[in-house]
Design an enzyme around this catalytic site. Structure first.
Site, PDB file in Angstrom:
ATOM      1  CE  LYS A 137      12.153  57.448 -72.113  1.00  0.00           C
ATOM      2  NZ  LYS A 137      11.501  58.079 -70.956  1.00  0.00           N
ATOM      3  CD  GLU A 193       8.325  56.226 -62.884  1.00  0.00           C
ATOM      4  OE1 GLU A 193       9.567  56.095 -62.925  1.00  0.00           O
ATOM      5  OE2 GLU A 193       7.631  56.412 -63.891  1.00  0.00           O
ATOM      6  CD  GLU A 236      15.300  60.517 -70.829  1.00  0.00           C
ATOM      7  OE1 GLU A 236      16.264  61.231 -71.203  1.00  0.00           O
ATOM      8  OE2 GLU A 236      15.394  59.699 -69.912  1.00  0.00           O
ATOM      9  CD  GLU A 283      19.788  58.818 -66.508  1.00  0.00           C
ATOM     10  OE1 GLU A 283      20.142  59.732 -67.277  1.00  0.00           O
ATOM     11  OE2 GLU A 283      18.641  58.341 -66.500  1.00  0.00           O
ATOM     12  CE  LYS A 334      17.768  56.562 -63.517  1.00  0.00           C
ATOM     13  NZ  LYS A 334      17.369  56.413 -64.917  1.00  0.00           N
TER      14      LYS A 334
HETATM   15  C1  LIG Z   1      14.741  52.903 -65.457  1.00  0.00           C
HETATM   16  C2  LIG Z   1      14.962  53.501 -64.282  1.00  0.00           C
HETATM   17  O1  LIG Z   1      14.425  54.704 -63.958  1.00  0.00           O
HETATM   18  C3  LIG Z   1      13.491  55.338 -64.803  1.00  0.00           C
HETATM   19  C4  LIG Z   1      14.156  56.122 -65.842  1.00  0.00           C
HETATM   20  C5  LIG Z   1      14.449  57.460 -65.649  1.00  0.00           C
HETATM   21  C6  LIG Z   1      15.252  58.209 -66.690  1.00  0.00           C
HETATM   22  O2  LIG Z   1      15.615  57.609 -67.701  1.00  0.00           O
HETATM   23  O3  LIG Z   1      15.530  59.407 -66.512  1.00  0.00           O
HETATM   24  C7  LIG Z   1      14.013  58.133 -64.503  1.00  0.00           C
HETATM   25  C8  LIG Z   1      13.229  57.514 -63.590  1.00  0.00           C
HETATM   26  C9  LIG Z   1      12.634  56.197 -63.892  1.00  0.00           C
HETATM   27  O4  LIG Z   1      11.420  56.373 -64.540  1.00  0.00           O
HETATM   28  C10 LIG Z   1      15.761  52.860 -63.199  1.00  0.00           C
HETATM   29  O5  LIG Z   1      15.820  53.412 -62.104  1.00  0.00           O
HETATM   30  O6  LIG Z   1      16.301  51.769 -63.428  1.00  0.00           O
END
Ligand SMILES: C=C(O[C@@H]1C=C(C(=O)O)C=C[C@H]1O)C(=O)O
Length: 409
Positions: free
Chosen positions: A150, A205, A249, A385, A389
């Site tokens: 990963k 988180e 994941e 994604e 975010k």
């Molecule tokens: C890396 C990030 O988030 C992280 C990655 C995630 C994912 O890949 O699903 C989800 C939440 C966080 O642990 C970010 O917000 O930049």
């Protein structure tokens, strides 16, 4: 935590001043979680040996000792970068207020409204969308080779707007939209030719919280965009919970957190299946973890440093993933994906993963977002994604992603 002031009775002191726009966030430090709401004021004079020591635990010990000598509450607040040997922003505020839940409810009335939508002059994503897709393809090739299982790849977005950004209004916009998140603001000095500013955000988180003999963590990984339509949102949650790729994941992060905390604990368990947590524009798979500590109790900071970087922001195996991130991302993560929070001389404390954040300096903001790559990930979906975010901060800045002026990210 026993030694903090609650709504301070001192004449002329307003514990909420940095949140109400009456004191400069650049001279304050804020950490608001469902467990503790800490507002520190007066951080002006704190650059020193602690800033340059490559060991964050030594930096914190140095600051706690200096606080004891100065007669301040022995509480260190601030942020440690993704590379913990880099420049951290840790301070002992001259005045520290711990806001009770009742005070906080009243305080919300005093917060200023969101910022007026700024006029966007320039936006610069790094890497650009094609570069990010290529980085994900490269990451997938390393996963196919067996080199990694990963990898979390991030990108940054530099924005320039016509007028100076008011960080207080951005923070209060985050507070209103994300009341269940870990909200923070940490001052940034002028550096590398850039003016002073703040690092702020709303992280969903929890890296680790220690309160007495108990430890809590809440790894997230595996995500889907939220929908404004409740029926569609419910379908998406079902899809996320049923997605083998997302469960795979997520499992890396949840297992790593439990296995890292296990030696510190008398008892700790990994729940059999993850739940979900909604974080504004995005929904994550979430595993809440609780442990009973083994004596002598480790400090919140020791456990945070042992956990970091979890596979939610680094990857598996850790060292290979961190090396691949340095090679493939092409920008310095700085404080993004590090940890932000507080700790005290008794070892209690709370550290969030520094996500959904921005560095704000004058009329510029630098935003960050990443996504976890595993076997089965698709470059286009990971790019989307990260865009989802980024919306958390874009919306708080008044730059909704749906506007025609939105940056080309
Ligand atoms: C890396 C990030 O988030 C992280 C990655 C995630 C994912 O890949 O699903 C989800 C939440 C966080 O642990 C970010 O917000 O930049």
């Amino acid at each position: 935590m026993t030694h903090l002031l609650t709504m301070a009775p001192l004449a002329g002191h307003d514990p909420l001043a940095p949140l109400a726009g009456a004191a400069d966030l650049a001279d304050s430090v804020v950490f608001l979680s469902p467990s503790e709401r800490l507002v520190g004021q007066g951080i002006g004079d704190q650059a020193g040996p602690a800033e340059t020591d490559p060991d964050p635990a030594r930096r914190v010990a140095h600051l706690l000792e200096a606080a004891r000598r100065a007669g301040r509450a022995p509480v260190v607040m601030g942020a440690i970068p993704f590379d913990p040997s880099g420049r951290s922003r840790l301070v002992v505020p001259r005045r520290l207020d711990r806001l009770s839940p009742a005070c906080w409810q009243a305080a919300l009335q005093r917060l200023p409204g969101p910022p007026a939508p700024p006029r966007l002059l320039r936006s610069h994503p790094r890497p650009d969308p094609d570069g990010y897709r290529r980085a994900v393809e490269n990451g997938l090739a390393r996963i196919a080779d067996g080199e990694l299982a990963k990898l979390v790849l991030a990108r940054s977005l530099d924005l320039e707007v016509a007028d100076p950004i008011d960080p207080c209004r951005v923070l209060t916009a985050l507070i209103r939209r994300h009341p269940g998140s870990l909200l923070y603001s940490v001052p940034l000095p002028a550096e590398d030719g850039r003016e002073a500013g703040v690092f702020l955000g709303a992280s969903p988180e929890l890296l680790v919280r220690k309160a007495g003999g108990r430890v809590f963590a809440n790894p997230l990984a595996g995500s889907i965009a939220a929908s404004p339509d409740p029926a569609e949102n419910a379908r998406r949650i079902e899809r996320l919970l049923a997605s083998g790729k997302d469960r795979h994941e997520h499992a890396f992060a949840a297992h790593a957190v439990v296995e890292t905390l296990r030696p510190f604990c008398r008892t700790i368990e990994l729940p059999a299946t993850p739940g979900v947590v909604a974080a504004g524009p995005i929904i994550h798979l979430s595993t809440p973890i609780v442990g009973e500590l083994r004596a002598p109790w480790a400090s919140a900071l020791d456990m945070a440093l042992a956990l970091h970087p979890t596979p939610a922001v680094g990857g598996t195996p850790t060292a290979g993933a961190v090396a691949a991130i340095a090679e493939l991302e092409g920008f310095d993560r700085g404080l993004y994906a590090g940890m932000v929070g507080w700790c005290d001389a008794a070892g209690d404390g709370e550290w969030a993963v520094s996500l959904r954040c921005a560095e704000i300096r004058g009329n510029r903001a630098r935003l960050f977002a990443g996504a976890g790559i595993v076997d089965g990930s698709r470059p286009e979906a990971e790019l989307e994604e990260t865009a989802t975010k980024l919306k958390t901060m874009l919306t708080a800045l008044g730059l909704s992603a749906a506007e025609p002026t939105a940056p080309g990210f």
